[in-house]
Design a protein around this motif. Structure first.
Motif, PDB file in Angstrom:
ATOM      1  N   MET A  38       0.924  -1.298  -0.002  1.00 35.78           N
ATOM      2  CA  MET A  38      -0.155  -0.037   0.128  1.00 35.78           C
ATOM      3  C   MET A  38       0.983   1.269  -0.054  1.00 35.78           C
ATOM      4  N   ALA A  39       2.154   1.099   0.974  1.00 31.43           N
ATOM      5  CA  ALA A  39       2.702   2.550   0.920  1.00 31.43           C
ATOM      6  C   ALA A  39       3.389   2.514  -0.368  1.00 31.43           C
ATOM      7  N   ASP A  40       4.101   1.782  -1.067  1.00 28.88           N
ATOM      8  CA  ASP A  40       4.593   1.909  -2.433  1.00 28.88           C
ATOM      9  C   ASP A  40       3.406   2.328  -3.398  1.00 28.88           C
ATOM     10  N   THR A  41       2.286   1.790  -3.307  1.00 28.73           N
ATOM     11  CA  THR A  41       1.248   2.137  -4.273  1.00 28.73           C
ATOM     12  C   THR A  41       0.938   3.730  -3.919  1.00 28.73           C
ATOM     13  N   LEU A  42       0.718   4.104  -2.686  1.00 26.56           N
ATOM     14  CA  LEU A  42       0.344   5.582  -2.434  1.00 26.56           C
ATOM     15  C   LEU A  42       1.544   6.399  -2.945  1.00 26.56           C
ATOM     16  N   SER A  43       2.789   5.833  -2.893  1.00 25.81           N
ATOM     17  CA  SER A  43       3.901   7.006  -3.294  1.00 25.81           C
ATOM     18  C   SER A  43       3.959   7.187  -4.916  1.00 25.81           C
ATOM     19  N   HIS A  44       3.471   6.082  -5.646  1.00 32.14           N
ATOM     20  CA  HIS A  44       3.253   6.121  -7.009  1.00 32.14           C
ATOM     21  C   HIS A  44       2.044   7.193  -7.344  1.00 32.14           C
ATOM     22  N   ILE A  45       1.019   7.065  -6.586  1.00 30.13           N
ATOM     23  CA  ILE A  45      -0.168   7.922  -6.718  1.00 30.13           C
ATOM     24  C   ILE A  45       0.161   9.277  -6.459  1.00 30.13           C
ATOM     25  N   SER A  46       1.177   9.498  -5.419  1.00 27.32           N
ATOM     26  CA  SER A  46       1.511  10.814  -5.008  1.00 27.32           C
ATOM     27  C   SER A  46       2.290  11.460  -6.345  1.00 27.32           C
ATOM     28  N   LEU A  47       3.291  10.722  -6.967  1.00 24.56           N
ATOM     29  CA  LEU A  47       3.820  11.429  -8.127  1.00 24.56           C
ATOM     30  C   LEU A  47       2.936  11.685  -9.020  1.00 24.56           C
ATOM     31  N   ALA A  48       1.725  11.207  -8.959  1.00 24.29           N
ATOM     32  CA  ALA A  48       0.872  11.748 -10.225  1.00 24.29           C
ATOM     33  C   ALA A  48       0.124  13.247  -9.343  1.00 24.29           C
ATOM     34  N   GLY A  49       0.132  13.116  -8.381  1.00 23.11           N
ATOM     35  CA  GLY A  49      -0.248  14.545  -7.682  1.00 23.11           C
ATOM     36  C   GLY A  49       0.858  15.596  -7.954  1.00 23.11           C
ATOM     37  N   VAL A  50       2.225  15.168  -7.585  1.00 26.25           N
ATOM     38  CA  VAL A  50       3.310  15.863  -8.111  1.00 26.25           C
ATOM     39  C   VAL A  50       3.154  16.569  -9.427  1.00 26.25           C
ATOM     40  N   ALA A  51       3.247  15.593 -10.408  1.00 22.71           N
ATOM     41  CA  ALA A  51       3.139  15.790 -11.778  1.00 22.71           C
ATOM     42  C   ALA A  51       1.962  16.916 -12.111  1.00 22.71           C
ATOM     43  N   LEU A  52       0.681  16.666 -11.631  1.00 24.50           N
ATOM     44  CA  LEU A  52      -0.360  17.148 -11.806  1.00 24.50           C
ATOM     45  C   LEU A  52      -0.183  18.933 -11.571  1.00 24.50           C
ATOM     46  N   GLY A  53       0.452  19.065 -10.276  1.00 19.01           N
ATOM     47  CA  GLY A  53       0.748  20.220  -9.768  1.00 19.01           C
ATOM     48  C   GLY A  53       1.572  21.098 -10.497  1.00 19.01           C
ATOM     49  N   THR A  54       2.983  20.402 -11.250  1.00 18.65           N
ATOM     50  CA  THR A  54       3.798  21.109 -11.787  1.00 18.65           C
ATOM     51  C   THR A  54       3.131  21.354 -13.343  1.00 18.65           C
ATOM     52  N   PHE A  55       2.277  20.585 -13.889  1.00 19.54           N
ATOM     53  CA  PHE A  55       1.431  20.824 -15.058  1.00 19.54           C
ATOM     54  C   PHE A  55       0.681  21.778 -15.063  1.00 19.54           C
ATOM     55  N   LEU A  56       0.026  22.193 -13.842  1.00 21.67           N
ATOM     56  CA  LEU A  56      -0.758  23.208 -13.664  1.00 21.67           C
ATOM     57  C   LEU A  56      -0.215  24.435 -13.125  1.00 21.67           C
ATOM     58  N   GLY A  57       1.106  24.372 -12.854  1.00 20.95           N
ATOM     59  CA  GLY A  57       1.962  25.392 -12.260  1.00 20.95           C
ATOM     60  C   GLY A  57       1.595  25.885 -10.768  1.00 20.95           C
ATOM     61  N   ILE A  58       1.142  25.167  -9.988  1.00 14.25           N
ATOM     62  CA  ILE A  58       0.515  25.435  -8.595  1.00 14.25           C
ATOM     63  C   ILE A  58       1.269  24.273  -7.868  1.00 14.25           C
ATOM     64  N   MET A  59       1.291  24.779  -6.404  1.00 15.49           N
ATOM     65  CA  MET A  59       2.146  24.151  -5.568  1.00 15.49           C
ATOM     66  C   MET A  59       1.687  22.548  -5.481  1.00 15.49           C
ATOM     67  N   PRO A  60       2.776  21.681  -5.695  1.00 18.18           N
ATOM     68  CA  PRO A  60       2.595  20.327  -5.979  1.00 18.18           C
ATOM     69  C   PRO A  60       1.942  19.775  -4.483  1.00 18.18           C
ATOM     70  N   THR A  61       2.145  20.479  -3.336  1.00 20.86           N
ATOM     71  CA  THR A  61       1.620  19.836  -2.200  1.00 20.86           C
ATOM     72  C   THR A  61       0.265  19.636  -2.096  1.00 20.86           C
ATOM     73  N   TYR A  62      -0.365  20.795  -2.755  1.00 21.26           N
ATOM     74  CA  TYR A  62      -1.959  20.686  -2.512  1.00 21.26           C
ATOM     75  C   TYR A  62      -2.449  19.747  -3.602  1.00 21.26           C
ATOM     76  N   THR A  63      -1.947  19.313  -4.679  1.00 12.60           N
ATOM     77  CA  THR A  63      -2.422  18.633  -5.651  1.00 12.60           C
ATOM     78  C   THR A  63      -2.025  17.197  -5.257  1.00 12.60           C
ATOM     79  N   THR A  64      -0.966  17.020  -4.558  1.00 12.94           N
ATOM     80  CA  THR A  64      -0.588  15.718  -4.086  1.00 12.94           C
ATOM     81  C   THR A  64      -1.502  15.037  -3.046  1.00 12.94           C
ATOM     82  N   LEU A  65      -1.920  16.096  -1.946  1.00 16.34           N
ATOM     83  CA  LEU A  65      -2.974  15.805  -0.974  1.00 16.34           C
ATOM     84  C   LEU A  65      -4.181  15.359  -1.403  1.00 16.34           C
ATOM     85  N   ILE A  66      -4.585  16.126  -2.500  1.00 14.89           N
ATOM     86  CA  ILE A  66      -5.965  15.869  -3.161  1.00 14.89           C
ATOM     87  C   ILE A  66      -6.022  14.442  -3.711  1.00 14.89           C
TER      88      ILE A  66
END
Length: 272
Positions: A38-66
């Protein structure tokens, strides 16, 4: 010691102490629930949140949490759908998270490469004072939640059917636990890296289980192993100029091997 004259080393050790309180609790319940990946899976999902934040040009922390909260809920939903094959939900979400992250990274025209590298590999010695405070708050919150929900989680970990019969809100507690795990990973990821965060959560708890005799003893042994592994890894990283996250993980592996050999020898002597 000489290295403690540096502020970043002091912050790294404080962060390590906070992580030592966090990971044994999560790791133990994940292992008992047979959800070590589960931890490994959620870390991969978190990377999607980071990539989404950088793609939208906003703080990755917020998109990662969502993203990680949505991912944790979906994992729990799929786990209920594939009740007899619980690892299917983990495999599906892990592949989805990495695929979404790679697609968003390829479409990203912003200069976010450094941020992605930071989230992949992390570096606890680069932790900021604000991140240290956040880790300490997270550690305190998790300890309080553990004290409140310890018994229900204990029952659920071994027998969900018995927990339902006892009237416990199994699905709600499972979803909350998955969300808390996801939030913890999203906070720890830029510190230790997505590639190593699962090792910090699983290996110390797996080591403690081999020698402990009770549930509470496993938690305390896990904390002790975390302290030894993290502090030893940080010291080795400073002395030999090696990556901190990798040094800490190798420290945990060495402890696991030593404990495994000791346990095997002791069991053979007891049988004789």
């Amino acid at each position: 010691m000489e290295m403690f004259q540096y502020d970043f080393i002091q912050r790294a050790f404080i962060a390590g102490a906070a992580i030592s309180l966090i990971t044994p609790i999560l790791g133990l319940f994940l292992i008992l629930k047979r959800q070590s990946l589960m931890a490994d899976t959620l870390s991969h999902i978190s990377l999607a949140g980071v990539a989404l934040g950088t793609f939208l040009g906003i703080m990755p922390t917020y998109t990662t949490l969502i993203v990680v909260i949505i991912g944790a809920i979906l994992i729990e939903y799929l786990r209920q759908v594939y009740r007899d094959f619980s690892d299917v939900s983990v495999a599906i979400m892990m592949a989805t998270g990495m695929a979404v992250a790679l697609i968003l990274m390829s479409l990203n025209t912003n200069s976010g490469t450094f941020q992605i590298d930071q989230y992949l590999f992390g570096s606890i010695i680069l932790i900021s004072p604000e991140e240290v405070k956040l880790l300490l708050i997270l550690a305190a919150s998790l300890v309080i939640l553990y004290a409140i929900f310890r018994k229900p989680l204990y029952v659920m970990s071994f027998d969900e059917a018995a927990a339902k019969t006892a009237g416990l809100p199994v699905r709600f507690i499972s979803i909350v636990f998955s969300i808390v795990t996801g939030i913890t990973i999203s906070i720890m990821m830029p510190i230790v890296g997505a590639l190593l965060v699962s090792a910090l959560i699983v290996i110390p708890s797996a080591t403690a289980i081999k020698v402990s005799r009770s549930f509470t003893q496993t938690i305390f042994l896990g904390i002790l192993i975390n302290v030894i592994g993290i502090f030893g890894g940080l010291t080795a990283s400073y002395q030999f100029d090696t990556p901190p996250g990798a040094s800490i993980t190798i420290g945990f592996v060495i402890i696991f091997v030593i404990v495994s050999i000791f346990t095997a020898v002791k069991n053979r002597l007891d049988r004789q």
